[in-house]
Design an enzyme around this catalytic site. Structure first.
Site, PDB file in Angstrom:
ATOM      1  CE  LYS A 174     -14.220   6.112   0.390  1.00  0.00           C
ATOM      2  NZ  LYS A 174     -13.533   6.492   1.649  1.00  0.00           N
ATOM      3  CG  HIS A 216      -2.103  -0.851   1.124  1.00  0.00           C
ATOM      4  ND1 HIS A 216      -3.249  -0.475   0.472  1.00  0.00           N
ATOM      5  CD2 HIS A 216      -2.318  -2.103   1.572  1.00  0.00           C
ATOM      6  CE1 HIS A 216      -4.128  -1.464   0.547  1.00  0.00           C
ATOM      7  NE2 HIS A 216      -3.585  -2.473   1.197  1.00  0.00           N
ATOM      8  CE  LYS A 236      -7.329  13.660  -0.078  1.00  0.00           C
ATOM      9  NZ  LYS A 236      -7.280  12.419  -0.814  1.00  0.00           N
ATOM     10  NE  ARG A 237      -4.768  10.038   9.805  1.00  0.00           N
ATOM     11  CZ  ARG A 237      -4.459   9.139  10.735  1.00  0.00           C
ATOM     12  NH1 ARG A 237      -5.246   8.113  10.969  1.00  0.00           N
ATOM     13  NH2 ARG A 237      -3.366   9.271  11.456  1.00  0.00           N
ATOM     14  CB  THR A 275     -10.527   4.573  -1.709  1.00  0.00           C
ATOM     15  OG1 THR A 275     -10.183   4.921  -0.372  1.00  0.00           O
ATOM     16  CG2 THR A 275      -9.800   3.318  -2.132  1.00  0.00           C
ATOM     17  CE  LYS A 322      -3.615  10.694   2.744  1.00  0.00           C
ATOM     18  NZ  LYS A 322      -4.342  10.004   1.655  1.00  0.00           N
TER      19      LYS A 322
HETATM   20  C1  PLP Z   1     -12.297   6.666   1.952  1.00  0.00           C
HETATM   21  C2  PLP Z   1     -11.806   7.117   3.271  1.00  0.00           C
HETATM   22  C3  PLP Z   1     -10.459   7.403   3.469  1.00  0.00           C
HETATM   23  C4  PLP Z   1      -9.432   7.327   2.361  1.00  0.00           C
HETATM   24  O1  PLP Z   1      -9.292   8.619   1.794  1.00  0.00           O
HETATM   25  P1  PLP Z   1      -8.109   8.976   0.789  1.00  0.00           P
HETATM   26  O2  PLP Z   1      -8.452  10.363   0.344  1.00  0.00           O
HETATM   27  O3  PLP Z   1      -8.158   7.992  -0.324  1.00  0.00           O
HETATM   28  O4  PLP Z   1      -6.853   8.935   1.572  1.00  0.00           O
HETATM   29  C5  PLP Z   1     -10.044   7.824   4.716  1.00  0.00           C
HETATM   30  N1  PLP Z   1     -10.917   7.949   5.732  1.00  0.00           N
HETATM   31  C6  PLP Z   1     -12.227   7.699   5.573  1.00  0.00           C
HETATM   32  C7  PLP Z   1     -13.143   7.885   6.727  1.00  0.00           C
HETATM   33  C8  PLP Z   1     -12.719   7.273   4.344  1.00  0.00           C
HETATM   34  O5  PLP Z   1     -14.021   7.007   4.203  1.00  0.00           O
END
Ligand code: PLP
Length: 816
Positions: free
Chosen positions: A666, A362, A554-555, A662, A560
């Site tokens: 979404k 990953h 996101k984190r 991911t 990022k």
């Molecule tokens: C989908 C999701 C992530 C992943 O987000 P990325 O932008 O791909 O890093 C992280 N936290 C939550 C709660 C999510 O639903």
């Protein structure tokens, strides 16, 4: 909602009766005096009965048909809430809603009482949860294995703009979805010594006498697929001390000491490590990894033996997927179990191990590639260390036997890193011990071949393969966005719910139909109003639902590049102030995300976001043309509210550093347009969605690599060449957003100009210009909504069902 058309009266009556019976006999409450939480529990238990019926049917069928099983080992499962997920997949959502309404109970309110099961940090854990649901939907006979953390990811509070971490207590009121299985338990050893013995046949065997033993107790949660097709099991392990109390010490008056060993043993399943993308070096983390791997492997070997009689058929009957290197100790543990506990020869054990295990990588970030000090491994897992040395020695001998003597190559493929104190490389261990090693997007997989695993790839050119990530549409479309789902079903028919991968495409022609686009925009508008209400309630900030909602959730991590987004925010703020009469596109910048508790730079970025938000939101000259909000405590539930309300999705990592992403999927599925770099799955999204319906910018991986090679990370020239960037940096540096502590961001800004590791400054101008094209696109609604509709219509391939289908046929060899 639209996913069920008929609500038969007898089903409603039955569900109502079931809920009342649960409330009375399982919760022990009189409906007259029940609290809302009692209702939640009663509803969950009533729903669970339906799961259990299907679960048992499905389990019997797996045994009867001798289906090959898939075991998904993951240290993280970021599940979120399950009530709506379960009701919806069971086809009971409308039934439940109606039944509860008759009882005067509002399901929409009750659903908010369920705590988020946050047994994960971010993308990796959420992927595991999406994949479990998808495996149940596709009828793969699967078990998820992980740890039942007593405390999941911390709850984030923002105090004076700073992140504070609070303990998450998701089990405080119990967990109605799980079944405790005290009878399913295994000993897991640590420390101790290994002795050499000769058995009855004169064969030399190693015997490990652990110095301590912890008991792993199983907790099972049924995971139901779409339309209740099949129900799999998520089995999570809790650590329990072998002895509850040291009675002798207690009687002798040492009341604390008598329980300290218990606390020590049970600390293994106490907390999730809140470290995302960095190797947590703590011994407890290694204990957690080995604890759940050992219990899971013992459990699945027992099941296999009971059903098939011989371990020699393991690879034909079982596939074990390792989610990242966190469970990579499985290579050594499976070898140990087969050699020491089941008496197989090394060759047999190695064939079975490599034939059964597969590994998903990953990350390529060097700080996230797990290694463990040899000294720690020798103390904690002495037998495993021996086995790792043996695997390594046999491998190197084998290569030398093939005439390979290149010292550099042998050093690169070794399981032991000799450079920085001796350490075990878990990535290399996973690579050697697995028959399949997969990346999670086409780009990431290619980079694995060229970088971290270049030498191993040369030796084993067939082992690395790609499985681009996917998301479950049940949660991220049907549940998170019932309005859009209803529109799509209305337009192309209910078949879309069962086959979104193909039916979403049928939406494409509607991108040019004004009436459809109006309805598409109308559902977004309602979702935005709901988010506006949430922000008003939680933050007291008023947002304009007609503004462009520009979202990065996101984190919080430097790679990022939330900083790049913040620099754009500041530059836009300054531009509006300089020229307030220009026809600016009103924007709301929405941020959310957690920073690892020990990641100070990420926590400073959160503080900067809040400082900028406070300043901008209070400035009358921007007249609401720009608003900035940081919504605290990002988790799955919050994601479900934010994503369907987004117009623009920020996916702006430094090229080459985001393995897949991911949340990018979404957002696009819900019709947000992406501004992003050519990184991770953005690359493949562009191929499906079309360049003209996305806003791609910035350095490519090649360009990033070239700069890294040249050591070209000083950003002074880029800053000097961009007045907009220099002014934004100067404002931050000089305390415009932090008048209470003007020097707060001096170090951050100086660091950026001196050593811009993530190339924020290098990408700034390209990003700014792309953002102006976003504005231009937004100003022509016909164009914007056409792109938005095409985003939704073309995202079918990013379904977790497609991804799991590929794992099933290429790696696990099930379902064929
Ligand atoms: C989908 C999701 C992530 C992943 O987000 P990325 O932008 O791909 O890093 C992280 N936290 C939550 C709660 C999510 O639903």
């Amino acid at each position: 909602m639209s996913t069920e058309s008929l609500v038969p009266a007898e089903k409603v009556a039955a569900f109502r009766a079931a809920v009342l019976a649960k409330l009375t006999y399982a919760v022990g409450k009189d409906p007259e005096h029940a609290f809302d939480h009692d209702w939640f529990e009663a509803i969950a238990l009533a729903a669970r009965d339906h799961l259990v019926d299907q679960w048992m049917d499905h389990t019997r069928q797996i045994y009867r048909e001798g289906q090959k099983r898939v075991y998904y080992l993951s240290l993280e499962f970021l599940i979120g809430r399950l009530l709506i997920d379960n009701l919806s997949n069971l086809g009971l959502l409308e039934v439940a809603r109606t039944a509860l309404a008759e009882l005067g109970v509002d399901l929409e309110h009750i659903r908010t009482l369920e705590p988020d099961a946050a047994l994960g940090n971010g993308g990796l854990g959420r992927l595991a949860a999406c994949y479990l649901e998808s495996m149940s939907t596709l009828g793969v006979a699967a078990h998820g294995y992980g740890i039942r953390y007593e405390h999941g990811l911390f709850r984030q509070q923002i105090v004076d703009g700073w992140q504070q971490e609070q303990t998450e207590n998701w089990l405080e009121f119990g967990n109605p979805w799980e079944f405790e299985r005290p009878e399913v338990n295994y000993p897991v050893g640590f420390c101790g010594a290994v002795t050499t013995q000769v058995d009855g046949q004169g064969v030399v065997r190693q015997a490990w006498e652990p110095g301590e033993t912890v008991r792993a107790i199983a907790y099972d949660t049924p995971i139901v697929g779409w339309r209740g097709a099949s129900v799999n099991t998520l089995r999570l392990w809790r650590a329990r001390a072998e002895e509850n109390l040291h009675l002798e010490r207690f009687q002798a008056g040492d009341h604390i000491g008598a329980v300290s060993e218990v606390a020590r043993a049970e600390s293994i399943s106490r907390v999730l490590y809140p470290a995302d993308s960095s190797a947590a070096g703590q011994e407890l983390r290694l204990r957690q990894e080995y604890f759940f791997v050992s219990a899971s492997l013992q459990d699945l070997l027992r099941r296999h033996l009971a059903q098939h009689g011989s371990l020699l058929t393991l690879p034909e009957q079982a596939a074990i997927q390792l989610n990242d290197t966190h469970p990579a100790i499985a290579v050594a543990e499976l070898m140990r179990l087969l050699l020491d506990e089941h008496g197989l020869s090394w060759e047999q054990a190695w064939t079975l191990t490599t034939g059964t295990l597969a590994y998903t990588n990953h990350t390529l970030l060097p700080e996230a590639l797990e290694t463990w000090a040899v000294a720690l491994m020798e103390r904690l897992l002495p037998r495993h260390m021996q086995i790792i040395y043996l695997i390594n020695a046999r491998h190197i001998d084998d290569l030398r036997g093939q005439g390979i003597h290149d010292f550099g190559l042998l050093r690169a493929v070794s399981l032991i890193e000799e450079e920085h104190g001796r350490r075990v490389r878990m990535g290399n261990l996973a690579f050697l011990g697995c028959h399949s090693v997969n990346g999670v997007s086409a780009l990431h997989t290619q980079l694995m071949r060229n970088t971290v695993f270049a030498e191993l790839h040369r030796l084993y050119p067939k082992r690395i393969n790609n499985k681009t990530n996917g998301i479950t549409f049940r949660r991220w479309l049907y549940q998170a966005n019932p309005r859009l789902t209803e529109l799509l079903v209305d337009t192309v028919g209910a078949a879309l719910l069962d086959a979104p991968q193909t039916c979403l495409r049928d939406i494409e022609p509607y991108a040019d139909k004004a009436a459809f686009c109006r309805r598409f925009a109308a559902q977004r508008r309602l979702n935005k109003e709901a988010l506006v209400a949430l922000v008003r309630e939680r933050l007291g900030i008023a947002l304009d639902p007609d503004a462009l909602f520009d979202v990065q959730v996101k984190r919080i991590h430097e790679y990022k590049r939330q900083l790049l987004n913040l620099l754009h925010t500041v530059a836009l703020y300054q531009a509006i102030r300089t020229d307030p009469s220009t026809d600016w596109v009103p924007r709301v910048k929405i941020f959310a995300g957690k920073a690892a508790a020990n990641y100070l730079q990420a926590k400073l970025i959160i503080k900067l976001t809040n400082d900028i938000a406070r300043t901008v939101n209070a400035d009358p000259t921007v007249r609401g043309l720009l608003k900035v909000v940081f919504i605290p405590n990002y988790n799955v539930t919050l994601a479900e509210s934010i994503i369907p309300a987004a117009d623009l999705s920020e996916q702006i990592s430094t090229a080459g550093l985001e393995a897949s992403g991911t949340s990018n999927m979404k957002f696009a599925l819900n019709g947000a347009l992406t501004i992003g770099t050519l990184d991770g799955a953005n690359v493949e999204m562009r191929e499906w969605i079309g360049d003209e319906n996305m806003f791609i910018f910035g350095l490519t991986v090649r360009q990033v690599e070239a700069r890294q090679r040249a050591g070209d990370l000083n950003a002074e020239a880029a800053i000097a060449a961009s007045p907009r960037l220099s002014e934004a940096l100067l404002a931050i540096r000089s305390g415009v957003f932090s008048p209470d502590e003007p020097a707060r961001y001096a170090g951050l800004v100086d660091g950026l100009s001196g050593h811009d590791r993530y190339m924020v400054c290098a990408d700034f101008d390209a990003y700014w210009n792309r953002q102006r094209q976003v504005d231009a696109h937004w100003r022509t609604p016909k164009q914007w909504w056409r792109s938005a509709v095409l985003n939704t219509a073309r995202m079918g391939w990013f379904s977790a069902d497609r991804a799991i289908g590929e794992y099933a046929s290429d790696i696990w060899r099930v379902l064929d």
